[in-house]
Design an enzyme around this catalytic site. Structure first.
Site, PDB file in Angstrom:
ATOM      1  N   GLY B 463     -40.159 -72.820 -87.801  1.00  9.19           N
ATOM      2  CA  GLY B 463     -41.147 -73.790 -87.877  1.00  9.19           C
ATOM      3  C   GLY B 463     -41.532 -74.554 -86.511  1.00  9.19           C
ATOM      4  N   ARG B 624     -40.250 -81.441 -68.684  1.00 11.56           N
ATOM      5  CA  ARG B 624     -41.307 -80.972 -68.806  1.00 11.56           C
ATOM      6  C   ARG B 624     -41.692 -80.542 -70.099  1.00 11.56           C
ATOM      7  NH1 ARG B 624     -42.048 -75.317 -65.496  1.00 11.56           N
ATOM      8  NH2 ARG B 624     -44.204 -75.162 -65.376  1.00 11.56           N
ATOM      9  N   ASN B 627     -45.427 -77.381 -74.517  1.00 11.92           N
ATOM     10  CA  ASN B 627     -46.522 -77.155 -75.279  1.00 11.92           C
ATOM     11  C   ASN B 627     -46.855 -78.744 -75.980  1.00 11.92           C
ATOM     12  OD1 ASN B 627     -48.391 -77.164 -77.539  1.00 11.92           O
ATOM     13  ND2 ASN B 627     -48.102 -74.875 -77.567  1.00 11.92           N
ATOM     14  N   LYS B 629     -48.619 -79.804 -77.858  1.00 12.65           N
ATOM     15  CA  LYS B 629     -49.053 -80.046 -79.566  1.00 12.65           C
ATOM     16  C   LYS B 629     -47.806 -79.563 -80.343  1.00 12.65           C
ATOM     17  CE  LYS B 629     -53.168 -78.436 -80.905  1.00 12.65           C
ATOM     18  NZ  LYS B 629     -54.312 -77.419 -81.088  1.00 12.65           N
ATOM     19  N   GLN B 634     -43.059 -82.099 -83.176  1.00 11.15           N
ATOM     20  CA  GLN B 634     -41.579 -82.422 -83.440  1.00 11.15           C
ATOM     21  C   GLN B 634     -41.193 -83.846 -83.395  1.00 11.15           C
ATOM     22  OE1 GLN B 634     -38.816 -80.187 -83.920  1.00 11.15           O
ATOM     23  NE2 GLN B 634     -40.686 -79.076 -84.829  1.00 11.15           N
ATOM     24  N   LYS B 697     -36.224 -79.958 -71.465  1.00 10.29           N
ATOM     25  CA  LYS B 697     -35.165 -80.407 -72.377  1.00 10.29           C
ATOM     26  C   LYS B 697     -35.746 -80.366 -73.716  1.00 10.29           C
ATOM     27  CE  LYS B 697     -34.446 -83.999 -69.800  1.00 10.29           C
ATOM     28  NZ  LYS B 697     -34.119 -85.158 -69.158  1.00 10.29           N
ATOM     29  N   VAL B 699     -36.671 -81.339 -77.610  1.00 15.86           N
ATOM     30  CA  VAL B 699     -37.288 -82.396 -78.429  1.00 15.86           C
ATOM     31  C   VAL B 699     -37.170 -82.596 -79.782  1.00 15.86           C
ATOM     32  CG1 VAL B 699     -39.270 -82.583 -76.655  1.00 15.86           C
ATOM     33  CG2 VAL B 699     -39.552 -81.216 -78.798  1.00 15.86           C
ATOM     34  N   GLU B 701     -34.947 -83.142 -82.014  1.00 18.78           N
ATOM     35  CA  GLU B 701     -34.251 -84.499 -82.729  1.00 18.78           C
ATOM     36  C   GLU B 701     -34.375 -85.506 -82.121  1.00 18.78           C
ATOM     37  OE1 GLU B 701     -30.218 -82.182 -84.079  1.00 18.78           O
ATOM     38  OE2 GLU B 701     -31.008 -81.552 -82.217  1.00 18.78           O
TER      39      GLU B 701
END
Ligand code: FAD
Ligand code: SF4
Lengths: 327, 742
Positions: B463, B624, B627, B629, B634, B697, B699, B701
């Site tokens: 997801g 970096r 995306n 969105k 997240q 890197k 994202v 959590e």
């Protein structure tokens, strides 16, 4: 879930006749009953579907009151223009309950008869006198944050979860019932619900095949009506404590007041003690506090829910202050 | 494409119901349905089990208990990671925790199976279980290491001396409750036996782990198992491994030689998939009057299941956060007869930052220093514990940018001093940090003869957006429009990865995809530049640019389709990889983390202490962004999780039975829409060249990390009441509220 048979009678008489069968139960919106059946807490052997009976209307009564059909959806009652203007406390209570989808499905009769949210009632591995008489009450020494502070017994400390019923209690609603022998009776909502005593599985005075056909609201009492619901999140959550109040005040004196609490007892809790402490008194915080003390005089905490006593006091004071201010 | 807010390519499938989840596959034909019966005591032994009436109930095909379950492989601790180990079930009459499976009932319909499950009669000799964390907290032991391979304890300098001589000291204990991952899709599995093979449709985060775990539990050749998991409806750690649903479905399908499916109920998720254990955390901060920390200690005790140790890395959170010469962190475990502890989104940081960032707020208050400024003053130059340089640390920028955007200067400096009608209003903030992990991943990229690219890996999309970002990476990698890229995920015959988890899935699979694309490009260039028939013949491959389906070198160019047709009629393919961080020197030479700063404004009802979020902002640094969105989704999802952790989420244990009391989503609360009026996430531009070649890197959590304490600190600012026992429910604030006088 266990197997059951199902029928959809054509009218109210046929419905109560069908419900006379042993193990029969009415089903309206099913938003409470189906959950309980899936969890093996209720196990009717026969379902009598009354959701399509012609009991959806809200009718004007000659005395200025309203008759709300038992099948009127919670969302329809809340949105009804007459309810909103004459009984705003009822409309506010309804929209504070459940979610939009549930309110569309939930019926007036079903809402009155929804069962407690005590977690042990839902856990068939735990003792629960309400679910299984004689098996003990797991909540008393267990997790009881949401439980009753008034009118509880050694057998059960559960609360009634309905918001709607609290507003109806402050409005002195009457519940109209049809029995299997086609007799009709009317019961005041304050007499409709029972305290747990040593029979917590008996929650109302309803007879076995008796059906709620409507709820009658007498003409609106004078004064400003308010419903205040206190809960752990902003929506989609039952009340920790709620207050329904109707206050009429003139020139800084309270002429008349009515008060009912939700989330504090096995039934919607009308507080005549608080009402007596308000009538004819100055509309000040000191009066509200005295009323709150009167309302909570017999309150007892169970441990995790001790806070509800002070919470109920404070919620009552604020609700009264707001109602008096603008009445 | 990288950096573009490409819409989810699986979005239309999902909203039109065409994305098929584990329980819904029909390829195997009509399945049988299994229902798990759980123990109704928290500790003890089955003394009698009567399956007779269940076996004779309509439609029932099998009732399995410990008496007739086949022998299974034992859980083997020499296998390095729990999620790859055998997970045997129904192995003995002993009950270790409430809800432990005691039977599986398989029938022709779900209704029949459920009805028969109610007929399985079990009697127990109940034992005396240990269920009360507070009562046994003192009996804690030190684990060999903490989850994620972190050392149990660390010490730098001389904490005791540093702390005792500090001008200002904070010494407080914070507690956090049991919490659970509650993905929308229930844990489910459908197993189809085909000859000796098993086709396993299962909702999981790591295909390779599911495969290994099923193979070793059922003691069958891994080559005979095929895992299929194209879509997963959320996992949050609870699907890193497989559970009783999968093992029991597989055993039953093998025995009955028919497809069998089993899903847990929502209530069973509270018992059978692992949880975040409760914690008690002592935080000690010693600082000079100037706000500079001299001593930091974080001592954590958490619950663990006695048989399956889980030591959440909660104190590790503090190790790279702030500078201080004297430091100490410890992890201790108290065994309790409760379900196993497991990774729940942001293990370590989620509970750890609740404590440490609350303590920092207490220190700021004690010193009279602005909480943002206090954190800036303690910004380390190198990793304060290991001494290695940071790869790319921008915590201070996050703090400054967040404060500016949020209007932090309007924060009331005196607690309980801002009022709007019946609302006490407060601002709070907290820092976020999360270690970036790298794991093994292999990706195969095939450029077909028709010029479409196929990206293949057993990586999952839970997801989060894997399908979408890999499309972007491959499109850029081969110079193709995104419509010409197809992503194939979640099948065990595809190249192996360590799946989704620990926020590493995107970076691992994207980096491997990128490398595979580079390798495909090299193959194409070797042939094209060496092919006398190509306009690129003899040109320098190092100058090549792949764009719009062609390759250009200087002024010459040729369509990919032509190169393929001439030189690679069957297409061309290559693999790319990432290595486990332990084998990547950068991860020892640098301290690699993601960062953020959360700012929250809450209102607290002055009469009832109801706490309501008014607005929230997070500013993050994650290297970096592939995306914006999917990244924002997240981060915002994580922040909302943090709101729940601060105010609502708590699984309550009945101290007599060891059962979780509030076992459904009407009673285990998390935020609903009305609780989240205004939340925003901003990501700073960045590129972490030490993390990987793409500079990116994780994202997944980070959004949670620090979100909870920002809310807690706002509650303090609004009311002057400091609650150290999470979640902050209204009864904990009520006694500190002002009197009602008007
Ligand atoms: C997630 C969730 C959240 C909720 N939150 C709230 C909340 O915040 N506040 C609140 O007040 N409620 C809340 N509810 C409860 C909801 O209001 C009730 O489920 C609903 O009102 C029941 O109505 P129904 O028609 O669906 O009843 P049913 O489920 O059909 O029936 C309930 C009971 O009433 C009996 N019955 C129904 N109609 C009649 C009749 N005419 N005569 C005699 N017996 C009858 C049935 O036999 C059954 O025993 C929530 C429910 C859910 C599931
Ligand atoms: S409080 Fe009532 S409903 Fe709850 S466990 Fe006790 S008897 Fe059952």
């Amino acid at each position: 879930m266990r197997s059951f048979t199902y029928e959809r009678p054509a009218d109210a008489r046929a419905a109560v006749a069908a419900a006379s069968r042993s193990g029969a139960k009415f089903i309206s919106g099913g938003t409470n009953l189906l959950d309980l059946m899936k969890l093996d807490i209720e196990h009717p052997s026969h379902l009598v579907d009354i959701s399509r009976l012609a009991l959806r209307d809200i009718d004007e009564l000659p005395d200025g009151g309203l008759r709300i059909g038992a099948q009127a959806a919670n969302s329809d009652v809340a949105a009804d223009a007459r309810v909103r203007t004459r009984y705003p406390v009822l409309s506010q209570a309804l929209v504070s309950g459940a979610s939009g989808q549930l309110r569309n499905k939930a019926s007036t009769g079903g809402n009155l008869l929804q069962r407690t949210r005590c977690p042990y009632f839902y856990d068939t591995a735990a003792g629960c006198n309400k679910r299984d008489p004689g098996s003990g009450c797991s909540a008393i020494d267990g997790s009881n944050r949401i439980h009753a502070i008034l009118g509880a017994s050694d057998a059960c400390i559960a609360t009634h979860p309905s918001d709607m019923a609290v507003a109806m209690t402050v409005l002195d609603a009457q519940i109209e019932l049809l029995d299997a022998d086609e007799s009709v009776r009317r019961v005041a909502i304050t007499d409709f619900y029972r305290l747990p005593g040593d029979t917590p599985h008996l929650e109302t005075v309803l007879r076995p095949a008796e059906m709620i056909t409507s709820v009658v609201l007498p003409p609106p009492p004078p004064g400003r009506q308010l419903y205040r619901k206190v809960r752990d999140r902003a929506s989609y959550e039952f009340a920790l404590v709620s207050v329904a109040a109707v206050v009429s005040a003139d020139q800084a004196t309270i002429a008349q007041a009515r008060v009912a609490f939700g989330g504090v007892a096995h039934k919607p809790w009308r507080s005549v003690e608080a009402e007596a402490a308000l009538t004819g008194r100055p509309a000040t915080m000191a009066t509200y506090r005295a009323a709150a003390d009167a309302a909570m005089r017999d309150a007892v905490g169970q441990g995790h829910n001790d806070f509800k006593i002070e919470l109920a006091r404070r919620t009552l004071c604020r609700t009264l202050a707001q109602a008096a201010q603008s009445s | 494409m990288i950096g573009q807010p490409l819409d989810r390519i699986d979005g239309p499938l999902k909203v039109t119901g065409q994305a098929i989840y584990a329980y819904e596959h029909w390829e195997p034909g009509q399945p049988l349905y299994g229902v798990i019966v759980g123990a109704t005591v928290g500790k003890g032994r089955i003394t009698r089990i009567d399956t007779d009436s269940a076996e004779h109930a309509p439609g029932v095909r099998m009732v399995m208990t410990h008496r007739n379950a086949p022998e299974q492989g034992a859980r083997d601790e020499s296998v390095p990671m729990e999620y790859w180990r055998a997970q045997p079930v129904l192995t003995s009459p002993d009950i270790h925790y409430h809800g432990e499976p005691v039977a599986l009932v398989v029938a022709e319909t779900l209704e029949q199976a459920r009805a028969a499950a109610a007929l399985v009669h079990v009697e127990y000799a109940a034992g005396r279980g240990r269920f009360d964390f507070a009562a046994y907290e003192d009996e804690a032991y030190a684990p060999k290491e903490a989850n994620g391979g972190f050392p149990t304890d660390t010490e730098v300098g001389d904490f005791d001396t540093g702390f005792s001589t500090a001008d200002v000291r904070i010494d407080q204990r914070y507690t956090t409750p049991y919490e659970l991952s509650m993905p929308m899709e229930l844990h489910a599995c459908l197993v189809q036996p085909r000859g000796e093979d098993l086709i396993v449709y299962v909702s999981c985060q790591i295909v390779d782990a599911a495969l290994a775990s099923i193979a070793s539990t059922l003691r069958i050749d891994p080559a005979r198992i095929y895992i299929i998991t194209p879509f997963v409806g959320g996992g949050f750690g609870s699907k890193l491994g497989i559970h009783a649903e999968t093992i029991l479905a597989a055993i039953a399908a093998r025995a009955l030689r028919e497809p069998v499916k089993v899903a847990l109920t929502r209530q069973q998720i509270f018992q059978l998939v692992g949880m975040r254990p409760t914690s008690s955390q002592r935080v000690r901060l010693g600082a000079g009057r100037d706000g500079r920390l001299v001593a930091v200690a974080h001592d954590v005790t958490m619950a663990t299941n006695p048989d399956i140790e889980f030591a959440e890395q909660t104190a590790a959170t503090t190790r790279s956060l702030y500078a201080a010469p004297h430091r100490l962190t410890t992890h201790r475990l108290t065994p309790l007869d409760l379900p196993r502890g497991a990774d729940v989104r942001a293990p370590g940081e989620a509970p750890g930052l609740l404590a440490v960032e609350s303590a920092m707020d207490e220190l700021a208050d004690a010193l009279g220093i602005d909480p943002v400024e206090l954190r800036i003053r303690n910004e380390p130059a190198v990793d304060p514990e290991s001494g290695v340089p940071f790869s790319d640390r921008h915590l201070v920028e996050c703090l400054r940018e967040g404060a500016r955007r949020f209007g932090w200067e309007h924060r009331p400096t005196t607690p309980a001093s801002m009022r709007e009608g019946r609302w006490l209003v407060g601002y709070g903030m907290a820092a976020a940090i999360r270690k970036h992990f790298q794991g093994q991943a292999t990706v195969r990229v095939r450029l077909e003869a028709d010029g479409t690219a196929v990206v293949q890996t057993d990586m999952t999309d839970i997801g989060t957006g894997t399908y979408t970002i890999l499309t972007q990476v491959a499109a850029d990698g081969l110079g193709l429009p995104p419509e010409r890229v197809r992503i194939e995920l979640g099948r065990s015959e595809l190249p192996t990865s360590w799946g989704s988890g620990g926020s590493w899935g995107a970076a691992n699979s994207s980096t491997a995809t990128h490398r595979a694309c580079v390798a495909v490009r090299e193959k194409l260039l070797v042939t094209a530049c060496g092919d006398t028939g190509s306009p690129l013949h003899g040109l320098d491959p190092a100058e090549a640019v792949f764009a719009e389906g062609s390759v250009r070198i200087g002024g010459a160019d040729e369509a990919l389709s032509e190169i393929l047709a001439r030189n690679h009629p069957d297409g061309v393919q290559a693999e790319g990889e990432t290595r486990f961080m332990g084998d990547d020197p950068n991860y020892a030479a640098y301290s690699i983390h993601t960062y953020g700063a959360h700012f929250a404004e809450v209102g607290v009802d002055a009469d009832t202490a109801e706490i309501r979020l008014r607005r929230m902002l997070g500013v993050f640094s994650v290297g970096r962004v592939l995306n914006p969105k999917t990244t924002r989704s997240q981060l915002i999802g994580g922040m909302i999780w943090g709101v729940g952790a601060a105010l609502q989420e708590e699984a309550v244990v009945d101290l007599r039975s060891g059962a979780f009391v509030n076992r459904d989503l009407a009673q285990y609360l998390m935020p609903v829409h009305a609780d989240i009026p205004d939340v925003d996430a901003v990501v700073l531009d960045g590129y972490d060249d030490k993390a990987n070649v793409l500079g990116m890197k994780g994202v997944g959590e980070l959004g949670i990390c620090g979100a909870g304490p920002a809310i807690a600190n706002a509650v303090f600012n609004a009311t002057g009441v400091r609650v150290r026992d999470f979640p902050i429910t209204l009864e904990k604030v009520l006694p500190g509220l002002p009197l009602m006088d008007t």
